[in-house]
Design an enzyme around this catalytic site. Structure first.
Site, PDB file in Angstrom:
ATOM      1  N   LYS A 111     -22.739 -58.249  -0.895  1.00  0.00           N
ATOM      2  CA  LYS A 111     -23.108 -58.611  -2.272  1.00  0.00           C
ATOM      3  C   LYS A 111     -21.873 -58.736  -3.169  1.00  0.00           C
ATOM      4  O   LYS A 111     -21.918 -59.421  -4.184  1.00  0.00           O
ATOM      5  CB  LYS A 111     -24.115 -57.623  -2.825  1.00  0.00           C
ATOM      6  CG  LYS A 111     -25.466 -57.766  -2.119  1.00  0.00           C
ATOM      7  CD  LYS A 111     -26.540 -56.918  -2.707  1.00  0.00           C
ATOM      8  CE  LYS A 111     -27.889 -57.238  -2.087  1.00  0.00           C
ATOM      9  NZ  LYS A 111     -27.987 -56.763  -0.671  1.00  0.00           N
TER      10      LYS A 111
HETATM   11  C1  LIG Z   1     -28.871 -57.349   0.247  1.00  0.00           C
HETATM   12  C2  LIG Z   1     -28.576 -57.134   1.680  1.00  0.00           C
HETATM   13  C3  LIG Z   1     -29.180 -57.905   2.696  1.00  0.00           C
HETATM   14  C4  LIG Z   1     -30.225 -58.968   2.410  1.00  0.00           C
HETATM   15  O1  LIG Z   1     -29.697 -60.081   1.767  1.00  0.00           O
HETATM   16  P1  LIG Z   1     -30.640 -61.119   0.986  1.00  0.00           P
HETATM   17  O2  LIG Z   1     -29.713 -62.073   0.346  1.00  0.00           O
HETATM   18  O3  LIG Z   1     -31.414 -60.292  -0.005  1.00  0.00           O
HETATM   19  O4  LIG Z   1     -31.528 -61.764   1.993  1.00  0.00           O
HETATM   20  C5  LIG Z   1     -28.792 -57.677   4.004  1.00  0.00           C
HETATM   21  N1  LIG Z   1     -27.897 -56.708   4.321  1.00  0.00           N
HETATM   22  C6  LIG Z   1     -27.310 -55.942   3.377  1.00  0.00           C
HETATM   23  C7  LIG Z   1     -26.343 -54.894   3.801  1.00  0.00           C
HETATM   24  C8  LIG Z   1     -27.615 -56.122   2.032  1.00  0.00           C
HETATM   25  O5  LIG Z   1     -27.025 -55.348   1.105  1.00  0.00           O
END
Ligand SMILES: *Cc1c(COP(=O)(O)O)cnc(C)c1O
Length: 465
Positions: A111
């Site tokens: 993120k």
């Molecule tokens: C947020 C997240 C996801 C999922 O990603 P999306 O974009 O919501 O599909 C997968 N793995 C981790 C470690 C995350 O923090």
């Protein structure tokens, strides 16, 4: 570039407005009115660019005239200077498995790739218009810390992140509460994640409150996040293909809110030679069932799994895909969402379902399989996968050449990793010493009144100083 709502209820806006708006005022999500097309010669030229150079090329297309290219380049440089790997998102191949490491940012989860840029974009746009923004969000783990690191120390932004007291992992809690910048406000509510999220929703629906304070959100729905995430699909393709436009590459994305994999879909629509795109889910498999059946049906409950960032019922970016699946027919999107709201399910026609199956592969992976994958990858190469990444690797088993997106550093998920291989993964510098650091957090009852009072008092104190 102009942006419109998936529900068709707003006049088109520019990039800056789309970023500041987050959610469209008609309740829909913002999407560009057209998706830019990258010709093969250009793809070849892009394949040798650094991550930052590539980010500038891709962003320029979506930003249009709204931000001068020189300023945009500077924002991008600053955003990725916080990453500890020179390549930003390096592609590694332990034991022949292709892993795109997206976790070299300040909070060790993917993120950061989007939220480091979003924080700088907010700052730049607020500076330009002379405004301020109060970001409010609820987190069950990763998003809160990535958002906090995205905006810490920024003058025109205050951020309030609610988390359920005692229900996020100790590392995740510490990642948030050890950020001591004056504009960062952590709130532990005595309740569940749903309680925290309900409080945030009520605040956004409280019109007098909303008009008194400019509220912003940093959840998965901001288009700038999607944009930032398309970049690493281009980057990985360049590394694997060597720039040969004939060479198609498959990707597997561990999926929760459908943001990451949707960015891959956008990259493919831009002309990137992507072969298969795999939606990898855990036991919370609403998206996998949708790909298999054409029916998007909310299950009875959210299951807790070893990959908690994917424990989600309703994927917030799914609406954007519905919009493109129906060729921009906002009326159709509205009708389908109305079905979903009324009955807990929506169904696309047989033709559209065929298109879905052409667009995506999908697989649901159990906790048992997740652990097995961590164990077998480690056994084969010594490489340690985080549980989310393991879901993606497992889901791509039928596509041995696929690039698997590694969404978090394994040291963030010590319990799952220990269950799989008997020990934790070594910590990257960003996670070291967290337990000893000074921390700051307010604890509140899980009520709207308590949180609202706290926000008002904090903001009033800030405005006089
Ligand atoms: C947020 C997240 C996801 C999922 O990603 P999306 O974009 O919501 O599909 C997968 N793995 C981790 C470690 C995350 O923090």
């Amino acid at each position: 570039m102009r942006y419109t709502s998936t529900r068709g209820g707003i006049p088109p806006v520019g990039f800056s407005q789309a970023v500041m708006m987050g959610l469209a005022t008609d309740g829909g999500l913002l999407v560009p009115t057209e998706i830019p097309w990258i010709a093969p010669e250009r793809l070849r030229a892009w394949s040798t660019l650094s991550f930052q150079e590539l980010a500038l090329e891709v962003s320029t297309l979506f930003v249009g005239e709204d931000i001068a290219r020189e300023d945009l380049g500077e924002l991008i440089e600053r955003s990725y200077a916080t990453f500890t790997h020179p390549e930003v998102t390096p592609l590694v191949e332990p034991g022949g498995v292709r892993i795109l490491e997206l976790f070299h940012g300040p909070t060790a989860a993917f993120k950061d790739v989007a939220l480091q840029l979003l924080g700088n974009l907010f700052e730049y746009l607020l500076e330009r218009e002379g405004g301020c923004l109060n970001i409010i969000g609820a987190t069950s783990g990763d998003t809160g810390s990535a958002a906090i690191y995205g905006v810490r120390g920024k003058e025109r932004i205050q951020i309030f992140i609610l988390h359920p007291k005692g229900r996020v992992s100790p590392i995740q809690e510490r990642q948030m509460t050890t950020v001591l910048d004056a504009n960062v406000h952590n709130i532990a509510v005595r309740g569940t994640f749903d309680d925290a999220q309900d409080i945030v929703k009520s605040l956004f629906n409280d019109l007098p409150f909303k008009s008194a304070y400019r509220l912003g959100a940093v959840n998965s729905i901001n288009w700038a996040r999607i944009l930032a995430q398309t970049v690493y699909y281009f980057y990985a393709w360049g590394r694997v293909s060597g720039g040969d436009p004939e060479r198609r590459v498959s990707f597997s994305a561990p999926t929760g809110n459908f943001g990451d994999v949707f960015a891959g879909y956008v990259a493919k629509r831009m002309g990137l030679p992507i072969d298969r795109l795999v939606i990898a889910t855990n036991r919370n498999d609403i998206l996998t069932r949708f790909v298999e059946t054409g029916v998007y049906a909310v299950g009875e409950q959210v299951y807790q799994t070893l990959s908690p960032a994917m424990d989600i019922q309703i994927a917030s970016n799914f609406e954007r895909y519905l919009y493109y699946l129906h060729d921009g027919d906002a009326e159709r999107v509205r009708a389908l969402l109305e079905d979903l709201r009324r009955t807990g399910r929506l169904e696309v026609t047989a033709d559209r379902h065929e298109q879905v199956r052409a667009d995506f592969d999908a697989a649901a992976v159990s906790d048992q399989e997740t652990l097995e994958q961590i164990r077998s990858t480690h056994g084969a190469s010594g490489y340690i996968l985080c549980p989310h990444t393991a879901v993606g690797v497992r889901a791509a088993r039928g596509l041995p050449e696929a690039v698997c997106l590694a969404t978090a550093h394994p040291a963030k998920f010590g319990e799952a990793v220990t269950r799989a291989i008997g020990r934790e993964a070594p910590q990257p510098p960003s996670l070291q010493g967290l337990m000893e650091k000074e921390s700051r957090c307010s604890e509140l009852e899980a009520t709207v009144a308590a949180v609202k009072g706290h926000l008002e008092a904090t903001l009033a104190a800030g405005s006089v100083s």
